[in-house]
Scaffold this motif. Sequence first.
Motif, PDB file in Angstrom:
ATOM      1  N   GLN A   1      37.781  27.058  52.459  1.00 30.64           N
ATOM      2  CA  GLN A   1      37.804  25.610  52.237  1.00 30.64           C
ATOM      3  C   GLN A   1      38.154  24.917  53.543  1.00 30.64           C
ATOM      4  N   LEU A   2      37.377  23.862  53.866  1.00 33.66           N
ATOM      5  CA  LEU A   2      37.540  23.156  55.123  1.00 33.66           C
ATOM      6  C   LEU A   2      38.235  21.810  54.973  1.00 33.66           C
ATOM      7  N   PHE A   3      37.779  21.001  54.020  1.00 35.40           N
ATOM      8  CA  PHE A   3      38.333  19.669  53.835  1.00 35.40           C
ATOM      9  C   PHE A   3      37.896  19.120  52.489  1.00 35.40           C
ATOM     10  N   THR A   4      38.436  17.955  52.126  1.00 32.81           N
ATOM     11  CA  THR A   4      38.004  17.253  50.929  1.00 32.81           C
ATOM     12  C   THR A   4      37.427  15.903  51.337  1.00 32.81           C
TER      13      THR A   4
ATOM     14  N   VAL B   1      35.040  20.832  50.300  1.00 29.41           N
ATOM     15  CA  VAL B   1      33.958  21.347  51.141  1.00 29.41           C
ATOM     16  C   VAL B   1      34.401  22.693  51.706  1.00 29.41           C
ATOM     17  N   ALA B   2      33.549  23.684  51.516  1.00 29.46           N
ATOM     18  CA  ALA B   2      33.855  25.040  51.964  1.00 29.46           C
ATOM     19  C   ALA B   2      32.653  25.586  52.731  1.00 29.46           C
ATOM     20  N   PHE B   3      32.917  26.606  53.549  1.00 30.59           N
ATOM     21  CA  PHE B   3      31.852  27.230  54.341  1.00 30.59           C
ATOM     22  C   PHE B   3      31.713  28.682  53.925  1.00 30.59           C
ATOM     23  N   ALA B   4      30.484  29.093  53.642  1.00 29.37           N
ATOM     24  CA  ALA B   4      30.184  30.488  53.315  1.00 29.37           C
ATOM     25  C   ALA B   4      28.689  30.711  53.487  1.00 29.37           C
ATOM     26  N   ASN B   5      28.330  31.886  53.968  1.00 29.30           N
ATOM     27  CA  ASN B   5      26.925  32.283  54.100  1.00 29.30           C
ATOM     28  C   ASN B   5      26.098  31.260  54.884  1.00 29.30           C
ATOM     29  N   GLU B   6      26.673  30.754  55.969  1.00 25.47           N
ATOM     30  CA  GLU B   6      25.981  29.804  56.849  1.00 25.47           C
ATOM     31  C   GLU B   6      25.659  28.475  56.179  1.00 25.47           C
ATOM     32  N   GLN B   7      26.373  28.156  55.087  1.00 28.81           N
ATOM     33  CA  GLN B   7      26.141  26.900  54.370  1.00 28.81           C
ATOM     34  C   GLN B   7      27.467  26.195  54.123  1.00 28.81           C
ATOM     35  N   TYR B   8      27.402  24.865  54.095  1.00 25.28           N
ATOM     36  CA  TYR B   8      28.552  24.040  53.746  1.00 25.28           C
ATOM     37  C   TYR B   8      28.386  23.644  52.283  1.00 25.28           C
TER      38      TYR B   8
ATOM     39  N   LEU C   1      23.007  12.655  50.306  1.00 29.35           N
ATOM     40  CA  LEU C   1      22.734  13.445  51.497  1.00 29.35           C
ATOM     41  C   LEU C   1      23.318  12.791  52.742  1.00 29.35           C
ATOM     42  N   GLN C   2      23.083  11.504  52.926  1.00 29.87           N
ATOM     43  CA  GLN C   2      23.578  10.811  54.120  1.00 29.87           C
ATOM     44  C   GLN C   2      25.107  10.782  54.169  1.00 29.87           C
ATOM     45  N   GLN C   3      25.750  10.587  53.025  1.00 28.14           N
ATOM     46  CA  GLN C   3      27.216  10.593  52.988  1.00 28.14           C
ATOM     47  C   GLN C   3      27.763  11.984  53.298  1.00 28.14           C
ATOM     48  N   ALA C   4      27.127  13.021  52.768  1.00 28.79           N
ATOM     49  CA  ALA C   4      27.574  14.391  53.011  1.00 28.79           C
ATOM     50  C   ALA C   4      27.417  14.742  54.485  1.00 28.79           C
ATOM     51  N   ILE C   5      26.295  14.353  55.081  1.00 28.65           N
ATOM     52  CA  ILE C   5      26.082  14.611  56.510  1.00 28.65           C
ATOM     53  C   ILE C   5      27.141  13.885  57.338  1.00 28.65           C
ATOM     54  N   ALA C   6      27.419  12.631  57.014  1.00 30.85           N
ATOM     55  CA  ALA C   6      28.433  11.869  57.755  1.00 30.85           C
ATOM     56  C   ALA C   6      29.793  12.544  57.652  1.00 30.85           C
ATOM     57  N   ALA C   7      30.160  13.032  56.467  1.00 33.87           N
ATOM     58  CA  ALA C   7      31.450  13.707  56.280  1.00 33.87           C
ATOM     59  C   ALA C   7      31.509  14.992  57.098  1.00 33.87           C
ATOM     60  N   LEU C   8      30.424  15.769  57.101  1.00 34.34           N
ATOM     61  CA  LEU C   8      30.395  17.008  57.885  1.00 34.34           C
ATOM     62  C   LEU C   8      30.477  16.727  59.378  1.00 34.34           C
ATOM     63  N   GLU C   9      29.731  15.750  59.841  1.00 35.84           N
ATOM     64  CA  GLU C   9      29.751  15.450  61.273  1.00 35.84           C
ATOM     65  C   GLU C   9      31.112  14.943  61.720  1.00 35.84           C
ATOM     66  N   GLN C  10      31.768  14.137  60.888  1.00 38.25           N
ATOM     67  CA  GLN C  10      33.107  13.663  61.225  1.00 38.25           C
ATOM     68  C   GLN C  10      34.077  14.844  61.291  1.00 38.25           C
TER      69      GLN C  10
END
Length: 74
Positions: free
Chosen positions: A3-6, A20-27, A59-68
């Motif tokens: 788990q990385l963040f909420t 948000v968690a990371f596994a198998n090259e996916q968020y 999608l756009q919100q998820a990308i923004a959260a990951l990039e931040q």
Amino acid sequence: MEQLFTTQLKQGGGTMAYRVAFANEQYHFIPDGMQGSPFALRREHDEWHPVEPLPEEVLQQAIAALEQYLLQQH
């Protein structure tokens, strides 16, 4: 799965919390509660791609959260 963040994403007139968690090259975005569906994104050639189709707004919100998150890690 690490788990990385909420984060909070706006959907359908409301806001939903995700872990948000990371596994198998996916968020993986996992709903924090009983509502909502999980989804995942992967990064290929400096572009984000949903594993399964997503509404553009989500999608756009998820990308923004990951990039931040990733920017804060540097």
